[in-house]
Design a protein around this motif. Structure first.
Motif, PDB file in Angstrom:
ATOM      1  N   THR A  78       0.826  -1.207   0.000  1.00  0.00           N
ATOM      2  CA  THR A  78       0.000   0.000   0.000  1.00  0.00           C
ATOM      3  C   THR A  78       0.863   1.260   0.000  1.00  0.00           C
ATOM      4  OG1 THR A  78      -1.768  -1.143   1.199  1.00  0.00           O
ATOM      5  CG2 THR A  78      -1.790   1.260   1.244  1.00  0.00           C
ATOM      6  N   SER A  79       1.879   1.271   0.845  1.00  0.00           N
ATOM      7  CA  SER A  79       2.749   2.445   0.945  1.00  0.00           C
ATOM      8  C   SER A  79       3.515   2.689  -0.351  1.00  0.00           C
ATOM      9  CB  SER A  79       3.732   2.268   2.105  1.00  0.00           C
ATOM     10  OG  SER A  79       3.050   2.190   3.339  1.00  0.00           O
ATOM     11  N   LEU A  80       4.048   1.620  -0.942  1.00  0.00           N
ATOM     12  CA  LEU A  80       4.822   1.768  -2.174  1.00  0.00           C
ATOM     13  C   LEU A  80       3.935   2.158  -3.357  1.00  0.00           C
ATOM     14  CD1 LEU A  80       7.326  -1.224  -1.851  1.00  0.00           C
ATOM     15  CD2 LEU A  80       7.842   1.225  -1.698  1.00  0.00           C
ATOM     16  N   THR A  81       2.732   1.588  -3.399  1.00  0.00           N
ATOM     17  CA  THR A  81       1.799   1.966  -4.467  1.00  0.00           C
ATOM     18  C   THR A  81       1.427   3.436  -4.348  1.00  0.00           C
ATOM     19  OG1 THR A  81       0.876  -0.274  -4.510  1.00  0.00           O
ATOM     20  CG2 THR A  81      -0.419   1.459  -5.554  1.00  0.00           C
ATOM     21  N   SER A  82       1.216   3.872  -3.121  1.00  0.00           N
ATOM     22  CA  SER A  82       0.919   5.284  -2.884  1.00  0.00           C
ATOM     23  C   SER A  82       2.078   6.162  -3.336  1.00  0.00           C
ATOM     24  CB  SER A  82       0.637   5.506  -1.394  1.00  0.00           C
ATOM     25  OG  SER A  82       0.424   6.873  -1.124  1.00  0.00           O
ATOM     26  N   PHE A  83       3.290   5.730  -3.045  1.00  0.00           N
ATOM     27  CA  PHE A  83       4.482   6.500  -3.413  1.00  0.00           C
ATOM     28  C   PHE A  83       4.637   6.589  -4.931  1.00  0.00           C
ATOM     29  CE2 PHE A  83       9.023   6.295  -4.593  1.00  0.00           C
ATOM     30  CZ  PHE A  83       9.423   7.553  -4.155  1.00  0.00           C
ATOM     31  N   PHE A  84       4.542   5.445  -5.619  1.00  0.00           N
ATOM     32  CA  PHE A  84       4.749   5.432  -7.067  1.00  0.00           C
ATOM     33  C   PHE A  84       3.638   6.184  -7.807  1.00  0.00           C
ATOM     34  CE2 PHE A  84       7.231   1.380  -6.215  1.00  0.00           C
ATOM     35  CZ  PHE A  84       8.459   1.987  -6.397  1.00  0.00           C
ATOM     36  N   SER A  85       2.401   6.018  -7.350  1.00  0.00           N
ATOM     37  CA  SER A  85       1.303   6.737  -7.999  1.00  0.00           C
ATOM     38  C   SER A  85       1.439   8.238  -7.772  1.00  0.00           C
ATOM     39  CB  SER A  85      -0.052   6.239  -7.483  1.00  0.00           C
ATOM     40  OG  SER A  85      -0.171   6.416  -6.084  1.00  0.00           O
ATOM     41  N   PHE A  86       1.975   8.616  -6.618  1.00  0.00           N
ATOM     42  CA  PHE A  86       2.205  10.036  -6.339  1.00  0.00           C
ATOM     43  C   PHE A  86       3.250  10.608  -7.293  1.00  0.00           C
ATOM     44  CE2 PHE A  86       4.519  13.354  -3.863  1.00  0.00           C
ATOM     45  CZ  PHE A  86       3.493  14.281  -3.806  1.00  0.00           C
ATOM     46  N   ILE A  87       4.293   9.831  -7.580  1.00  0.00           N
ATOM     47  CA  ILE A  87       5.327  10.276  -8.521  1.00  0.00           C
ATOM     48  C   ILE A  87       4.722  10.497  -9.911  1.00  0.00           C
ATOM     49  CG2 ILE A  87       7.443   9.616  -9.723  1.00  0.00           C
ATOM     50  CD1 ILE A  87       7.864  10.404  -6.818  1.00  0.00           C
ATOM     51  N   VAL A  88       3.881   9.546 -10.341  1.00  0.00           N
ATOM     52  CA  VAL A  88       3.238   9.678 -11.651  1.00  0.00           C
ATOM     53  C   VAL A  88       2.334  10.911 -11.673  1.00  0.00           C
ATOM     54  CG1 VAL A  88       1.640   8.615 -13.292  1.00  0.00           C
ATOM     55  CG2 VAL A  88       3.347   7.210 -12.130  1.00  0.00           C
ATOM     56  N   LEU A  89       1.629  11.155 -10.575  1.00  0.00           N
ATOM     57  CA  LEU A  89       0.752  12.324 -10.491  1.00  0.00           C
ATOM     58  C   LEU A  89       1.544  13.625 -10.582  1.00  0.00           C
ATOM     59  CD1 LEU A  89      -1.907  11.422  -7.770  1.00  0.00           C
ATOM     60  CD2 LEU A  89      -2.288  11.816 -10.204  1.00  0.00           C
ATOM     61  N   ILE A  90       2.721  13.641  -9.995  1.00  0.00           N
ATOM     62  CA  ILE A  90       3.569  14.835 -10.090  1.00  0.00           C
ATOM     63  C   ILE A  90       3.927  15.101 -11.552  1.00  0.00           C
ATOM     64  CG2 ILE A  90       5.851  15.779  -9.576  1.00  0.00           C
ATOM     65  CD1 ILE A  90       5.722  14.407  -6.875  1.00  0.00           C
ATOM     66  N   ILE A  91       4.316  14.042 -12.258  1.00  0.00           N
ATOM     67  CA  ILE A  91       4.714  14.184 -13.663  1.00  0.00           C
ATOM     68  C   ILE A  91       3.541  14.664 -14.515  1.00  0.00           C
ATOM     69  CG2 ILE A  91       5.522  12.941 -15.711  1.00  0.00           C
ATOM     70  CD1 ILE A  91       7.049  11.078 -13.795  1.00  0.00           C
ATOM     71  N   THR A  92       2.391  13.996 -14.371  1.00  0.00           N
ATOM     72  CA  THR A  92       1.232  14.379 -15.184  1.00  0.00           C
ATOM     73  C   THR A  92       0.724  15.770 -14.815  1.00  0.00           C
ATOM     74  OG1 THR A  92      -0.258  13.229 -13.631  1.00  0.00           O
ATOM     75  CG2 THR A  92       0.509  11.994 -15.552  1.00  0.00           C
ATOM     76  N   SER A  93       0.847  16.132 -13.552  1.00  0.00           N
ATOM     77  CA  SER A  93       0.410  17.471 -13.133  1.00  0.00           C
ATOM     78  C   SER A  93       1.260  18.549 -13.790  1.00  0.00           C
ATOM     79  CB  SER A  93       0.487  17.600 -11.606  1.00  0.00           C
ATOM     80  OG  SER A  93      -0.421  16.731 -10.970  1.00  0.00           O
ATOM     81  N   VAL A  94       2.563  18.313 -13.860  1.00  0.00           N
ATOM     82  CA  VAL A  94       3.459  19.278 -14.504  1.00  0.00           C
ATOM     83  C   VAL A  94       3.130  19.392 -15.990  1.00  0.00           C
ATOM     84  CG1 VAL A  94       5.854  19.740 -15.163  1.00  0.00           C
ATOM     85  CG2 VAL A  94       5.325  18.968 -12.844  1.00  0.00           C
ATOM     86  N   ILE A  95       2.896  18.250 -16.636  1.00  0.00           N
ATOM     87  CA  ILE A  95       2.569  18.257 -18.070  1.00  0.00           C
ATOM     88  C   ILE A  95       1.274  19.021 -18.316  1.00  0.00           C
ATOM     89  CG2 ILE A  95       1.982  16.838 -20.069  1.00  0.00           C
ATOM     90  CD1 ILE A  95       4.896  16.618 -19.241  1.00  0.00           C
ATOM     91  N   LEU A  96       0.248  18.722 -17.525  1.00  0.00           N
ATOM     92  CA  LEU A  96      -1.044  19.382 -17.712  1.00  0.00           C
ATOM     93  C   LEU A  96      -0.997  20.853 -17.306  1.00  0.00           C
ATOM     94  CD1 LEU A  96      -3.417  16.547 -16.454  1.00  0.00           C
ATOM     95  CD2 LEU A  96      -2.941  17.216 -18.816  1.00  0.00           C
TER      96      LEU A  96
END
Length: 283
Positions: free
Chosen positions: A6-24
């Protein structure tokens, strides 16, 4: 195992969200992105948005699980002693104040949230200057015959220009996007080909695009978040005289000052969108 996953999934999905947020954050306005067939790292605006939404949903689910798994430590932060709430601690008030300040400060247009939003709008305005603006919303989805009718173009000459460019055209009912995709072009590039043999229309798109960085037209750039702008900021952005603009608006019966948001003025005048303000102030 479950807690770690759960913790690692939260961490990795957060990283992806950072990337997509910057792009958008920096992506051009939707109508511009679709018209120019914008992409980054091989993905379109729509695809980046889809990744952002789905990853955000994943992050939400695992965050809820993470809170559930760590409920006791969270409660401990909110308690002084066993069974006694701690809603008066400095940490509680600081964290709550920061959260509320960002949320309501965004709505109130306070810094630094205001600057964050304006910076994003600057990126989008740069996109408009670089890629051009479609003649109307989702023009790329219009069939060729409808597109020509709306734009006042000669359909036969448009079809001939497309075929002369070596582009396959099965029917004038094909959409602009479909025709462009078959030729490996953007809708904007196909539009320029269509205009090539149109009387009085030749190179009009190129001229408009090349002049965009020097002076932006209020009527064409209104989509770039101008509703939140004050009259003063609007006039500064589009090189308009503030006093003249205020005079025009007051003649229309609207009580305004330099800090009045454009969105409020558009509503008071009964306009469909802030876009029409540009036509009013710069006829």
């Amino acid at each position: 195992m479950f807690r770690k996953t759960t913790s690692l999934t939260s961490f990795f999905s957060f990283i992806v969200l950072i990337i997509t947020s910057v792009i958008l954050y920096i992506v051009p306005q939707g109508r511009v992105a679709y018209w120019a067939d914008w992409s980054m790292l091989g993905l379109s605006k729509e695809q980046w948005g889809d990744i952002h939404i789905c990853t955000g949903a994943l992050f939400l689910v695992v965050s809820i699980l993470h809170i559930w798994l760590n409920w006791k430590p969270i409660l401990a932060y909110l308690k002084k002693k066993a069974g006694e709430s701690n809603f008066t601690s400095p940490a509680f008030f600081i964290s709550l104040t920061i959260t509320l300040f960002v949320a309501f400060g965004t709505l109130a247009g306070l810094p630094p949230m205001k600057q964050v939003l304006e910076f994003s709008q600057d990126f989008k305005a740069m996109g408009e200057a670089k890629y051009g603006i479609p003649p109307y919303g989702h023009a790329e989805l219009s069939p060729l015959n409808i597109f020509c009718k709306r734009m006042g173009l000669d359909l036969d000459k448009a079809a001939a220009s497309i075929k002369n460019a070596g582009i396959e055209l099965e029917s004038t009912k094909e959409s602009i996007k479909s025709i462009a995709n078959k030729a490996g072009l953007t809708p904007k590039e196909l539009h320029e080909i269509i205009l090539k043999d149109q009387p009085g229309k030749e190179n009009s798109v190129k001229k408009e695009t090349s002049s965009a960085p020097n002076k932006q037209s209020p009527s064409h750039s209104a989509g770039a978040g101008i509703g939140r702008m004050s009259v003063e900021a609007y006039c500064a952005k589009f090189n308009l005289d503030l006093n003249t603009a205020l005079g025009i608006l007051r003649e229309k019966g609207v009580i305004v000052d330099k800090d009045t948001p454009i969105k409020e003025i558009a509503g008071a005048l009964g306009l469909e969108s802030p876009r029409a303000i540009g036509e009013l102030l710069n006829p």
